[in-house]
Design a protein around this motif. Structure first.
Motif, PDB file in Angstrom:
ATOM      1  N   ALA A   1       0.831  -1.212   0.000  1.00  0.00           N
ATOM      2  CA  ALA A   1       0.000   0.000   0.000  1.00  0.00           C
ATOM      3  C   ALA A   1       0.859   1.252   0.000  1.00  0.00           C
ATOM      4  O   ALA A   1       0.564   2.213  -0.715  1.00  0.00           O
ATOM      5  CB  ALA A   1      -0.906   0.000   1.231  1.00  0.00           C
ATOM      6  N   HIS A   2       1.952   1.216   0.778  1.00  0.00           N
ATOM      7  CA  HIS A   2       2.785   2.419   0.842  1.00  0.00           C
ATOM      8  C   HIS A   2       3.449   2.710  -0.499  1.00  0.00           C
ATOM      9  O   HIS A   2       3.740   3.856  -0.828  1.00  0.00           O
ATOM     10  CB  HIS A   2       3.811   2.323   1.993  1.00  0.00           C
ATOM     11  N   VAL A   3       3.662   1.662  -1.296  1.00  0.00           N
ATOM     12  CA  VAL A   3       4.268   1.868  -2.612  1.00  0.00           C
ATOM     13  C   VAL A   3       3.270   2.545  -3.563  1.00  0.00           C
ATOM     14  O   VAL A   3       3.607   3.488  -4.278  1.00  0.00           O
ATOM     15  CB  VAL A   3       4.776   0.531  -3.215  1.00  0.00           C
ATOM     16  N   THR A   4       2.033   2.104  -3.531  1.00  0.00           N
ATOM     17  CA  THR A   4       0.985   2.733  -4.348  1.00  0.00           C
ATOM     18  C   THR A   4       0.850   4.205  -3.969  1.00  0.00           C
ATOM     19  O   THR A   4       0.725   5.075  -4.825  1.00  0.00           O
ATOM     20  CB  THR A   4      -0.384   2.052  -4.077  1.00  0.00           C
ATOM     21  N   GLU A   5       0.896   4.454  -2.676  1.00  0.00           N
ATOM     22  CA  GLU A   5       0.784   5.820  -2.183  1.00  0.00           C
ATOM     23  C   GLU A   5       1.940   6.675  -2.713  1.00  0.00           C
ATOM     24  O   GLU A   5       1.740   7.786  -3.206  1.00  0.00           O
ATOM     25  CB  GLU A   5       0.868   5.771  -0.665  1.00  0.00           C
ATOM     26  N   ALA A   6       3.136   6.109  -2.638  1.00  0.00           N
ATOM     27  CA  ALA A   6       4.314   6.833  -3.130  1.00  0.00           C
ATOM     28  C   ALA A   6       4.166   7.095  -4.620  1.00  0.00           C
ATOM     29  O   ALA A   6       4.509   8.184  -5.107  1.00  0.00           O
ATOM     30  CB  ALA A   6       5.581   6.029  -2.851  1.00  0.00           C
ATOM     31  N   GLU A   7       3.631   6.118  -5.340  1.00  0.00           N
ATOM     32  CA  GLU A   7       3.465   6.297  -6.791  1.00  0.00           C
ATOM     33  C   GLU A   7       2.481   7.415  -7.108  1.00  0.00           C
ATOM     34  O   GLU A   7       2.702   8.213  -8.005  1.00  0.00           O
ATOM     35  CB  GLU A   7       3.043   4.977  -7.447  1.00  0.00           C
ATOM     36  N   GLN A   8       1.400   7.473  -6.329  1.00  0.00           N
ATOM     37  CA  GLN A   8       0.421   8.556  -6.545  1.00  0.00           C
ATOM     38  C   GLN A   8       1.041   9.923  -6.258  1.00  0.00           C
ATOM     39  O   GLN A   8       0.847  10.881  -7.005  1.00  0.00           O
ATOM     40  CB  GLN A   8      -0.806   8.342  -5.646  1.00  0.00           C
ATOM     41  N   LEU A   9       1.796   9.976  -5.168  1.00  0.00           N
ATOM     42  CA  LEU A   9       2.447  11.252  -4.818  1.00  0.00           C
ATOM     43  C   LEU A   9       3.446  11.660  -5.905  1.00  0.00           C
ATOM     44  O   LEU A   9       3.526  12.826  -6.301  1.00  0.00           O
ATOM     45  CB  LEU A   9       3.162  11.140  -3.465  1.00  0.00           C
ATOM     46  N   TYR A  10       4.196  10.680  -6.375  1.00  0.00           N
ATOM     47  CA  TYR A  10       5.222  10.964  -7.377  1.00  0.00           C
ATOM     48  C   TYR A  10       4.597  11.481  -8.672  1.00  0.00           C
ATOM     49  O   TYR A  10       5.106  12.399  -9.316  1.00  0.00           O
ATOM     50  CB  TYR A  10       6.056   9.712  -7.639  1.00  0.00           C
ATOM     51  N   GLN A  11       3.458  10.888  -9.006  1.00  0.00           N
ATOM     52  CA  GLN A  11       2.693  11.329 -10.172  1.00  0.00           C
ATOM     53  C   GLN A  11       2.367  12.829 -10.070  1.00  0.00           C
ATOM     54  O   GLN A  11       2.577  13.603 -11.003  1.00  0.00           O
ATOM     55  CB  GLN A  11       1.386  10.518 -10.199  1.00  0.00           C
ATOM     56  N   LYS A  12       1.903  13.216  -8.899  1.00  0.00           N
ATOM     57  CA  LYS A  12       1.537  14.601  -8.629  1.00  0.00           C
ATOM     58  C   LYS A  12       2.761  15.514  -8.807  1.00  0.00           C
ATOM     59  O   LYS A  12       2.688  16.581  -9.400  1.00  0.00           O
ATOM     60  CB  LYS A  12       1.061  14.696  -7.173  1.00  0.00           C
ATOM     61  N   LEU A  13       3.864  15.047  -8.281  1.00  0.00           N
ATOM     62  CA  LEU A  13       5.099  15.845  -8.318  1.00  0.00           C
ATOM     63  C   LEU A  13       5.582  16.034  -9.748  1.00  0.00           C
ATOM     64  O   LEU A  13       5.930  17.141 -10.160  1.00  0.00           O
ATOM     65  CB  LEU A  13       6.183  15.138  -7.492  1.00  0.00           C
ATOM     66  N   THR A  14       5.609  14.961 -10.524  1.00  0.00           N
ATOM     67  CA  THR A  14       6.146  15.080 -11.880  1.00  0.00           C
ATOM     68  C   THR A  14       5.256  15.942 -12.760  1.00  0.00           C
ATOM     69  O   THR A  14       5.733  16.595 -13.675  1.00  0.00           O
ATOM     70  CB  THR A  14       6.322  13.704 -12.549  1.00  0.00           C
ATOM     71  N   SER A  15       3.947  15.970 -12.471  1.00  0.00           N
ATOM     72  CA  SER A  15       3.078  16.790 -13.324  1.00  0.00           C
ATOM     73  C   SER A  15       3.123  18.271 -12.934  1.00  0.00           C
ATOM     74  O   SER A  15       2.650  19.119 -13.679  1.00  0.00           O
ATOM     75  CB  SER A  15       1.643  16.258 -13.287  1.00  0.00           C
ATOM     76  N   ALA A  16       3.724  18.590 -11.785  1.00  0.00           N
ATOM     77  CA  ALA A  16       3.821  20.002 -11.361  1.00  0.00           C
ATOM     78  C   ALA A  16       5.027  20.665 -12.013  1.00  0.00           C
ATOM     79  O   ALA A  16       6.054  20.879 -11.385  1.00  0.00           O
ATOM     80  CB  ALA A  16       3.926  20.089  -9.841  1.00  0.00           C
ATOM     81  N   THR A  17       4.869  20.992 -13.301  1.00  0.00           N
ATOM     82  CA  THR A  17       6.035  21.478 -14.062  1.00  0.00           C
ATOM     83  C   THR A  17       6.582  22.809 -13.557  1.00  0.00           C
ATOM     84  O   THR A  17       7.735  23.122 -13.782  1.00  0.00           O
ATOM     85  CB  THR A  17       5.687  21.633 -15.561  1.00  0.00           C
ATOM     86  N   GLU A  18       5.729  23.594 -12.887  1.00  0.00           N
ATOM     87  CA  GLU A  18       6.216  24.899 -12.428  1.00  0.00           C
ATOM     88  C   GLU A  18       6.997  24.806 -11.113  1.00  0.00           C
ATOM     89  O   GLU A  18       7.586  25.776 -10.665  1.00  0.00           O
ATOM     90  CB  GLU A  18       5.057  25.908 -12.319  1.00  0.00           C
TER      91      GLU A  18
END
Ligand code: ADP
Ligand code: ADP
Ligand code: MG
Length: 709
Positions: A1-18
């Protein structure tokens, strides 16, 4: 579960181009994949560490450690971030020497501000984590209570002036809490970065503050770190503050075991605090230095960090900043304090230089001559010989050389540095003005200045096309001219009652406009701050924020005698007593230069029938600033050129096209989102119609280059 959570967070981070945070920079896909499955022995995960940075894309750093072990478990991610923040070499392995406060009895730390002019208060803090416990994201209520109990035992052993009382937050009423926070003693739960990292879980359970009677020694329990040990007092006696901290720490160290390692020193929740964990700060009044463009880079160069007055992630108030050492790792406690000490000395020195006021003309000349880095035209042409010849002269408005050069002397980073104190200054002080004018307007230095008679061209056959018919690049177009009433002085020597009289004369003439030009005059006096700010933000109104103009007296008696006149759709505007007596402005959205120019010329012609303007055969229309002489015409576009403006040769491209680039809020401001204010640079030695054509041709070329870039 913690890996899925990390993946979701990472997704958010990479899409924040600014986002500019260190986490985003260093958490590459490869590193993410490598560390995402790991866990510390206390159960700390990658998700725990990166949550705050992923949820707050405006973070500076963006990562916290879940527990002390996280720094080793996720070292591939933490190490480069730690090195970049603390300015350590990328290639070298991390290492932090043992705690060393130096010999505090032999300290050479003198009071930084013995006169009490700049420094409000001085504070030094360190953070400590109790061995065996995790950090906020994984702490249980019981963990926090255990930490609190252990801390209390140690705190109760202080004696003499360090002796104090512990106040748990859960027993403290809200008023006391806010008062203590307001006075900078206590923390609260309002930092959204810390909040997202779990810093306020179970708030306020097991948090509290210990302090001695005089509130010069304080310990925070379970704020960001398990312990924050703080020494502080009013004024700048950093030696006393440092000694108190070092003494207190000795006692604590005997009672408690702290988590530490040889790579990164004392372990703290936030990687910016590792190593010494020491932050030595002053609350310091530096209204002048902090308003300059170089303030940020100066702090960076001195390894200092500037924060707002209520701590990290808050704003400054009234020019007061919290300035502290930035680096804490890879140097000793002694060195960290000295880095701050030397930096603050330099900050005060520079603030003093900016506050300096000359008491006579000789002092002005001397100051300018000594300023090695000054590149202004004033400095270039005010030779000793010229100075001697002009220093005793006066115009009929009693203007002296000093009135013309004060701004350039006080702002050594001026481009020109010279203003006329009245229309007559251009003849009385011609020996200085002439070469400056020739240099600025790119005229030959050994030839006399000449300016043609006004020629606005044939308004019925202008032949300008819309510069941007597709409307994809040009946001708006604006043309302005400046005009000066013949018999009135310019700001440096203008008397208050004359400004008011002049305003009256102007408004009377403006009220006679009819048709499209018909409008209303709005004096600044009585205009609400919100209206002013909104009009300024929308590019219609001026304000009093240009320090060059300010030093020249441009804001004397502000806002009396100033105002703005505009027609219903705000396409024709007149500024009264901004920099010039009058600025006539025609503007509208899009790139239809022809329409804008025609409107302006109609207004100029109508006004010249009512008022007498200062004009000179050599210099054309006389303006306050020599850069505006001649036609006084500046035709500009707000234009989106993200590609061209990013090119290294952008400046020289503009220069070649005889164009000038400014920021989006006018002279001496910065561009926003690749939008620039591009205008003709030359105003003297050519006619009005030629000046506009120069801008039109230049902007057409700029558009071509942007499309090609
Ligand atoms: P820290 O990193 O030391 O926790 P913060 O930026 O979070 O610092 O600020 C904590 C509190 O300390 C805030 O209330 C801030 O106003 C106060 N503070 C920091 N430096 C000083 C100082 N030199 N004098 C008085 N208060 C200070
Ligand atoms: P000026 O020398 O003409 O007074 P400034 O650089 O001081 O020009 O800018 C005055 C104001 O005019 C600023 O608010 C600026 O944003 C605005 N401005 C300048 N050019 C344009 C333009 N083409 N479109 C919209 N606003 C403009
Ligand atoms: Mg803090």
């Amino acid at each position: 579960a913690h890996v899925t959570e990390a993946e979701q967070l990472y997704q958010k981070l990479t899409s924040a181009t600014e986002s500019r945070c260190l986490l985003r920079k260093h958490l590459t896909q490869a590193i993410f994949d490598k560390v995402k499955n790991r866990k510390t022995s206390l159960g700390g995960t990658l998700a725990h560490c990166i949550r705050s940075g992923c949820e707050n894309i405006d973070s500076g750093v963006g990562i916290y450690a879940s527990d002390p072990e996280a720094y080793a478990t996720f070292s591939e991610l933490f190490d480069p971030i730690i090195k970049e923040y603390h300015k350590l070499p990328e290639k070298k392995a991390l290492h932090h020497a043992n705690c060393d406060f130096g010999d505090v009895n032999k300290s050479k730390l003198e009071d930084l501000d013995p006169e009490g002019k700049f420094i409000v208060s001085t504070r030094i803090r360190i953070g400590r984590s109790l061995d065996g416990f995790g950090f906020p994201p994984i702490l249980t209520v019981q963990n926090r209570k255990d930490i609190e109990a252990k801390a209390l035992e140690a705190l109760n052993s202080f004696s003499e002036d360090l002796k104090g009382t512990y106040y748990p937050l859960s027993d403290m009423d809200e008023d006391t809490q806010s008062r203590l926070t307001e006075e900078h003693f206590l923390f609260n739960d309002s930092d959204r970065f810390l909040k997202a990292a779990g810093g306020y879980n179970d708030w306020p359970t097991a948090r509290g503050i210990f302090y001695n009677e005089s509130k010069t020694f304080l310990v925070w329990v379970n704020e960001e770190d398990h312990l924050r040990v703080i020494s502080m007092q009013k004024g700048g006696d950093i030696g006393a503050v440092y000694k108190r901290l070092a003494t207190a720490y000795k006692t604590l160290e005997e009672k408690l075991k702290f988590s530490r390692d040889d790579r990164v020193g004392f372990l703290t929740f936030c990687p910016t605090n590792l190593g010494t964990t020491l932050r030595a700060s002053v609350h310091i009044k530096i209204p002048l230095l902090s308003a300059t463009d170089k303030f940020k880079s100066l702090c960076e160069k001195l390894n200092l960090q500037a924060r707002g007055i209520h701590g990290e992630h808050t704003d400054s108030q009234g020019g007061v900043y919290d300035i502290s050492n930035k680096r804490r790792l890879g140097l000793t406690e002694y060195q960290a304090v000295h880095e701050m000490y030397n930096g603050i000395k330099e900050i005060i020195k520079q603030e003093k230089e900016l506050a300096w006021r000359p008491s006579n003309l000789e002092e002005m000349f001397d100051h300018l001559t000594k300023a090695k880095s000054c590149k202004s035209l004033l400095k270039k042409y005010l030779t000793k010989d010229t100075f001697e010849k002009l220093k005793d002269k006066k115009t009929s408005h009693n203007a002296t050389l000093g009135d013309c050069i004060l701004s350039g002397v006080l702002n050594l980073d001026s481009g020109v540095g010279l203003y006329a104190a009245d229309p007559e200054s251009y003849t009385e002080f011609a020996l200085l003005f002439d070469p400056v004018i020739k240099d600025y307007h790119k005229l030959k230095l050994n030839e006399p200045i000449t300016h043609p008679a006004s020629d606005f061209g044939d308004l019925e056959n202008l032949g300008f096309a819309d510069l941007d018919p597709e409307g994809s690049m040009i946001v708006s177009t604006r043309i302005r001219v400046g005009r000066s009433h013949k018999d009135f002085a310019f700001p440096p020597v203008l008397q208050s009652e004359d400004r008011i009289q002049m305003e009256q004369n102007s408004v009377e003439a403006l009220n006679a406009f009819s048709g499209e030009l018909k409008g209303t005059y709005y004096p600044l006096t009585g205009m609400s701050k919100e209206t002013q700010d909104q009009l300024t933000k929308d590019h219609f109104l001026f304000n009093d924020s240009d320090r060059f103009l300010k030093a020249a007296g441009g804001y004397n008696d502000w806002p009396t005698g100033r105002g703005i006149f505009f027609n219903e759709n705000k396409t024709f505007l007149v500024w009264v007593n901004e920099e010039d007596h009058l600025r006539l402005i025609s503007m509208q959205k899009g790139g239809d230069v022809g329409a804008i120019y025609k409107r302006l010329v109609t207004a100029i012609k109508a006004l010249e029938e009512k008022l007498m303007f200062a004009r000179d055969d050599r210099l054309g229309y006389l303006t306050f600033c020599p850069s505006n002489l001649g036609t006084t015409l500046r035709a500009s576009v707000h234009i989106k050129i993200p590609h061209l403006s990013a090119r290294k040769d952008f400046k020289s491209v503009c220069e070649k096209l005889k164009l000038q680039a400014r920021g989006i809020h006018g002279e001496h401001t910065a561009s926003e989102g690749g939008v620039y204010d591009i205008s003709n640079k030359r105003r003297l030695g050519l006619t009005e119609i030629e000046a506009v054509k120069e801008m039109v041709a230049g902007v057409q070329e700029i558009i071509r280059l942007e499309k090609e870039s």
